[in-house]
Scaffold this motif. Structure first.
Motif, PDB file in Angstrom:
ATOM      1  N   PRO A  31       0.803  -1.228   0.000  1.00 27.56           N
ATOM      2  CA  PRO A  31       0.000   0.000   0.000  1.00 27.56           C
ATOM      3  C   PRO A  31       0.836   1.279   0.000  1.00 27.56           C
ATOM      4  O   PRO A  31       2.011   1.271   0.370  1.00 27.56           O
ATOM      5  CB  PRO A  31      -0.761  -0.113   1.324  1.00 27.56           C
ATOM      6  CG  PRO A  31       0.157  -0.879   2.212  1.00 27.56           C
ATOM      7  CD  PRO A  31       0.886  -1.846   1.331  1.00 27.56           C
ATOM      8  N   THR A  32       0.189   2.356  -0.448  1.00 20.73           N
ATOM      9  CA  THR A  32       0.753   3.698  -0.341  1.00 20.73           C
ATOM     10  C   THR A  32       0.162   4.296   0.926  1.00 20.73           C
ATOM     11  O   THR A  32      -1.048   4.478   1.027  1.00 20.73           O
ATOM     12  CB  THR A  32       0.354   4.532  -1.574  1.00 20.73           C
ATOM     13  OG1 THR A  32       0.852   3.858  -2.728  1.00 20.73           O
ATOM     14  CG2 THR A  32       0.941   5.925  -1.522  1.00 20.73           C
ATOM     15  N   PRO A  37      -5.348   2.260   5.618  1.00 21.53           N
ATOM     16  CA  PRO A  37      -5.808   1.397   4.528  1.00 21.53           C
ATOM     17  C   PRO A  37      -7.281   0.997   4.665  1.00 21.53           C
ATOM     18  O   PRO A  37      -7.765   0.764   5.779  1.00 21.53           O
ATOM     19  CB  PRO A  37      -4.918   0.170   4.642  1.00 21.53           C
ATOM     20  CG  PRO A  37      -3.722   0.615   5.385  1.00 21.53           C
ATOM     21  CD  PRO A  37      -4.179   1.696   6.304  1.00 21.53           C
ATOM     22  N   HIS A  38      -7.994   0.937   3.534  1.00 19.63           N
ATOM     23  CA  HIS A  38      -9.373   0.463   3.547  1.00 19.63           C
ATOM     24  C   HIS A  38      -9.390  -1.004   3.113  1.00 19.63           C
ATOM     25  O   HIS A  38      -8.364  -1.564   2.727  1.00 19.63           O
ATOM     26  CB  HIS A  38     -10.282   1.355   2.697  1.00 19.63           C
ATOM     27  CG  HIS A  38      -9.908   1.456   1.251  1.00 19.63           C
ATOM     28  ND1 HIS A  38     -10.072   0.408   0.373  1.00 19.63           N
ATOM     29  CD2 HIS A  38      -9.371   2.462   0.532  1.00 19.63           C
ATOM     30  CE1 HIS A  38      -9.664   0.777  -0.822  1.00 19.63           C
ATOM     31  NE2 HIS A  38      -9.220   2.019  -0.758  1.00 19.63           N
ATOM     32  N   ASN A  41      -7.667  -2.049  -0.045  1.00 24.93           N
ATOM     33  CA  ASN A  41      -6.204  -2.153   0.028  1.00 24.93           C
ATOM     34  C   ASN A  41      -5.789  -3.488   0.647  1.00 24.93           C
ATOM     35  O   ASN A  41      -4.696  -3.984   0.386  1.00 24.93           O
ATOM     36  CB  ASN A  41      -5.587  -1.048   0.914  1.00 24.93           C
ATOM     37  CG  ASN A  41      -5.941   0.357   0.466  1.00 24.93           C
ATOM     38  OD1 ASN A  41      -6.446   1.145   1.243  1.00 24.93           O
ATOM     39  ND2 ASN A  41      -5.702   0.661  -0.802  1.00 24.93           N
ATOM     40  N   PHE A  42      -6.649  -4.020   1.515  1.00 24.72           N
ATOM     41  CA  PHE A  42      -6.284  -5.248   2.211  1.00 24.72           C
ATOM     42  C   PHE A  42      -6.590  -6.521   1.432  1.00 24.72           C
ATOM     43  O   PHE A  42      -6.104  -7.585   1.791  1.00 24.72           O
ATOM     44  CB  PHE A  42      -6.946  -5.310   3.608  1.00 24.72           C
ATOM     45  CG  PHE A  42      -5.982  -4.925   4.695  1.00 24.72           C
ATOM     46  CD1 PHE A  42      -5.737  -3.597   4.980  1.00 24.72           C
ATOM     47  CD2 PHE A  42      -5.275  -5.888   5.404  1.00 24.72           C
ATOM     48  CE1 PHE A  42      -4.821  -3.227   5.960  1.00 24.72           C
ATOM     49  CE2 PHE A  42      -4.350  -5.541   6.377  1.00 24.72           C
ATOM     50  CZ  PHE A  42      -4.128  -4.208   6.663  1.00 24.72           C
ATOM     51  N   TYR A  99      -1.291   0.448  10.241  1.00 21.35           N
ATOM     52  CA  TYR A  99      -1.221  -0.613   9.236  1.00 21.35           C
ATOM     53  C   TYR A  99      -0.626  -1.893   9.834  1.00 21.35           C
ATOM     54  O   TYR A  99      -1.168  -2.986   9.674  1.00 21.35           O
ATOM     55  CB  TYR A  99      -0.404  -0.090   8.057  1.00 21.35           C
ATOM     56  CG  TYR A  99      -0.007  -1.101   6.997  1.00 21.35           C
ATOM     57  CD1 TYR A  99      -0.973  -1.820   6.289  1.00 21.35           C
ATOM     58  CD2 TYR A  99       1.335  -1.323   6.680  1.00 21.35           C
ATOM     59  CE1 TYR A  99      -0.603  -2.724   5.306  1.00 21.35           C
ATOM     60  CE2 TYR A  99       1.709  -2.228   5.697  1.00 21.35           C
ATOM     61  CZ  TYR A  99       0.730  -2.934   5.017  1.00 21.35           C
ATOM     62  OH  TYR A  99       1.099  -3.822   4.055  1.00 21.35           O
ATOM     63  N   GLY A 229      -3.103  -5.770  -7.308  1.00 18.59           N
ATOM     64  CA  GLY A 229      -4.504  -5.538  -7.675  1.00 18.59           C
ATOM     65  C   GLY A 229      -4.644  -5.377  -9.185  1.00 18.59           C
ATOM     66  O   GLY A 229      -3.715  -4.947  -9.863  1.00 18.59           O
ATOM     67  N   SER A 270     -13.064   3.100  -3.773  1.00 20.29           N
ATOM     68  CA  SER A 270     -11.785   3.800  -3.800  1.00 20.29           C
ATOM     69  C   SER A 270     -11.913   4.985  -2.865  1.00 20.29           C
ATOM     70  O   SER A 270     -13.016   5.405  -2.534  1.00 20.29           O
ATOM     71  CB  SER A 270     -11.445   4.266  -5.212  1.00 20.29           C
ATOM     72  OG  SER A 270     -12.284   5.331  -5.564  1.00 20.29           O
ATOM     73  N   LYS A 271     -10.759   5.479  -2.435  1.00 24.41           N
ATOM     74  CA  LYS A 271     -10.805   6.558  -1.443  1.00 24.41           C
ATOM     75  C   LYS A 271     -11.522   7.784  -1.995  1.00 24.41           C
ATOM     76  O   LYS A 271     -12.194   8.495  -1.293  1.00 24.41           O
ATOM     77  CB  LYS A 271      -9.402   6.903  -0.996  1.00 24.41           C
ATOM     78  CG  LYS A 271      -8.909   5.884  -0.009  1.00 24.41           C
ATOM     79  CD  LYS A 271      -7.542   6.191   0.511  1.00 24.41           C
ATOM     80  CE  LYS A 271      -6.996   4.944   1.192  1.00 24.41           C
ATOM     81  NZ  LYS A 271      -5.579   4.972   1.345  1.00 24.41           N
ATOM     82  N   THR A 276     -15.560   4.289   1.472  1.00 27.53           N
ATOM     83  CA  THR A 276     -14.566   3.306   1.882  1.00 27.53           C
ATOM     84  C   THR A 276     -14.827   2.764   3.277  1.00 27.53           C
ATOM     85  O   THR A 276     -15.420   3.427   4.107  1.00 27.53           O
ATOM     86  CB  THR A 276     -13.183   3.946   1.870  1.00 27.53           C
ATOM     87  OG1 THR A 276     -13.256   5.094   2.689  1.00 27.53           O
ATOM     88  CG2 THR A 276     -12.786   4.336   0.479  1.00 27.53           C
TER      89      THR A 276
END
Ligand SMILES: [Zn+2]
Length: 444
Positions: A31-32, A37-38, A41-42, A99, A229, A270-271, A276
């Motif tokens: 992740p960035t 993270p949502h 992302n996981f 995280y 992804g 997405s964010k 999210t």
């Protein structure tokens, strides 16, 4: 034991034959860390952790080298840090703490290496220098760009032609580029942005070269599996292939694996959509095993519909499983369960098999083999219910730091910044209360 995996490169399920079965090499884009993270992302983290676990089962625990990176420099990180008037390091450190807690709550195994991109700047500079020498890359106005059409295999992963890429407006046009499809390897930093010294002036790397450099430094020039992804196929993975192949004159990865999106009420999560679900919030409400079970009910390549119904369904099953969790002496696994995972990580089928085993246990309560199959299956997936919801530790130092910055902003009459800080903390589950004696905070 053999595992078959769907390879995006060939669009086929293929048997994995590692280059060296005593050192299987696997990389997943991490992740960035510009905010917590949502669940989207996981998904790759959970799915490719299952792959790591299955590979360790096949080849031996010490025979799999897994690298999952952390992106700690990127436009989004810089924008967010600027918005909050903190340094990018401060932002990344605070998000990284949360995280790491989420990873351990969800029983995600530690990868062999978890590198941060900024620790590999010298490797990036070395690769960019080599690409310039080989005439695949050129310098223009402080930027270094990769000239996509010089690499014959460009588009082989996404199946896009250069024409598709340009006409589909998938690339940014800029006057320092020779061609619109050329992509950035290095760019100049603006004032107040993090920067590193390079032969092309003070600047920072493009995102794609970060992964290529970490892979080549930590795993080598050709690896067995590269994962991420589905949204990373173009341009990120296509560009990674171009850089690494041209730099080393070798194939970058034999397998490319991609997980599908998570939808929330039918829309892509997405964010930017604001729909999210932050994993940290979900873990304060649900058992990590429930969350993990929800994500494994759909095959990793399919889109997953995340909803409250899915969570309730998973909660129901995990609660029924609890009474059968036992210490077992045997290490034996159920062959149908394992075969499902060996078939392109068919987790829905593997979970169904565990359900069947439970049904059989109910008929034959003292059958030690069945109990072993069930419990060892759960352990392989890292899905043992934890009985308690995670009591999440908060990064108190960060919160107090942000409160004093907000105080300063108010003194300077920068009410916009003060509000931004309040909102940011709110998103992390922290509510501020202004009193006569200063500001206090509590968990939402
Ligand atoms: Zn990557």
């Amino acid at each position: 034991m053999n595992i078959n995996l769907f390879n995006t490169l060939t669009k086929k399920k293929e048997k994995l034959i590692p280059i060296n079965s005593s050192a299987v090499k696997m990389y997943a884009c991490g992740p960035t860390l510009y905010s917590n993270p949502h669940i989207g992302n996981f998904r790759p983290i959970i799915v490719f952790d299952i792959l790591f676990r299955v590979l360790r089962l096949i080849f031996g625990e010490d025979s799999v080298r897994y690298v999952r990176n952390i992106t700690d420099i990127d436009d989004k990180i810089i924008d967010k840090a600027n918005e909050l008037k903190i340094s990018t390091d401060e932002l990344v450190n605070s998000t990284q703490k949360i995280y790491q807690q989420n990873l351990s709550s969800l029983s995600i195994l530690s990868p062999t290496y978890e590198p941060k991109a900024t620790d590999y700047i010298s490797k990036m500079i070395e690769m960019i220098t080599s690409l310039i020498e080989k005439k695949y890359a050129y310098v223009s106005e402080g930027h270094v760009l990769f000239e996509a059409k010089k690499f014959k295999g460009y588009g082989s992963l996404s199946k896009f032609s250069l024409k598709d890429i340009i006409s589909g407006a998938r690339v940014e046009v800029a006057d320092y580029k020779k061609n619109p499809e050329d992509f950035v390897l290095w760019k100049p930093s603006k004032t107040n942005e993090p920067h590193w010294d390079s032969p092309w002036g003070n600047g920072r790397p493009g995102w794609h070269i970060e992964c290529s450099a970490m892979i080549s430094e930590l795993l080598g020039e050709t690896i067995d599996i590269h994962a991420g992804g589905i949204d990373l196929i173009f341009p990120h993975h296509e560009n990674e292939i171009a850089q690494s192949t041209c730099c080393h004159d070798k194939k970058m990865s034999n397998f490319w694996l991609h997980n599908g999106f998570i939808n929330f009420k039918g829309e892509k999560m997405s964010k930017s959509l604001g729909n999210t679900s932050i994993v940290n919030d979900l873990l304060s409400k649900h058992d990590p095993a429930v969350l993990k079970y929800s994500l494994l009910t759909t095959h990793y390549r399919q889109p997953l519909d995340f909803s409250n119904d899915l969570i309730s369904y998973s909660e129901n099953i995990i609660n029924k499983w609890r009474e059968h969790i036992k210490e077992v002496n045997s290490k034996e696994l159920d062959s149908e369960f394992v075969n499902a995972l060996l078939d392109d990580l068919n987790t829905p089928k593997a979970l169904m098999r565990l359900q069947q085993i439970i049904a059989n246990i109910k008929k034959d309560k003292n059958n030690d083999d069945l109990l072993a199959h069930f419990n060892n299956g759960l352990s392989l997936l890292g899905l043992n219910p934890s009985f308690n919801k995670t009591d999440l530790k908060l990064d108190k130092e960060f919160i107090e730091n942000m409160i004093s910055r907000r105080q300063e902003a108010k003194k300077d009459k920068d009410f916009e910044l003060a509000d931004k800080i309040r909102n940011e903390l709110f998103k992390q589950g922290i509510v501020l209360e202004d009193t006569k004696n200063g500001t206090t905070w509590k968990k939402n």
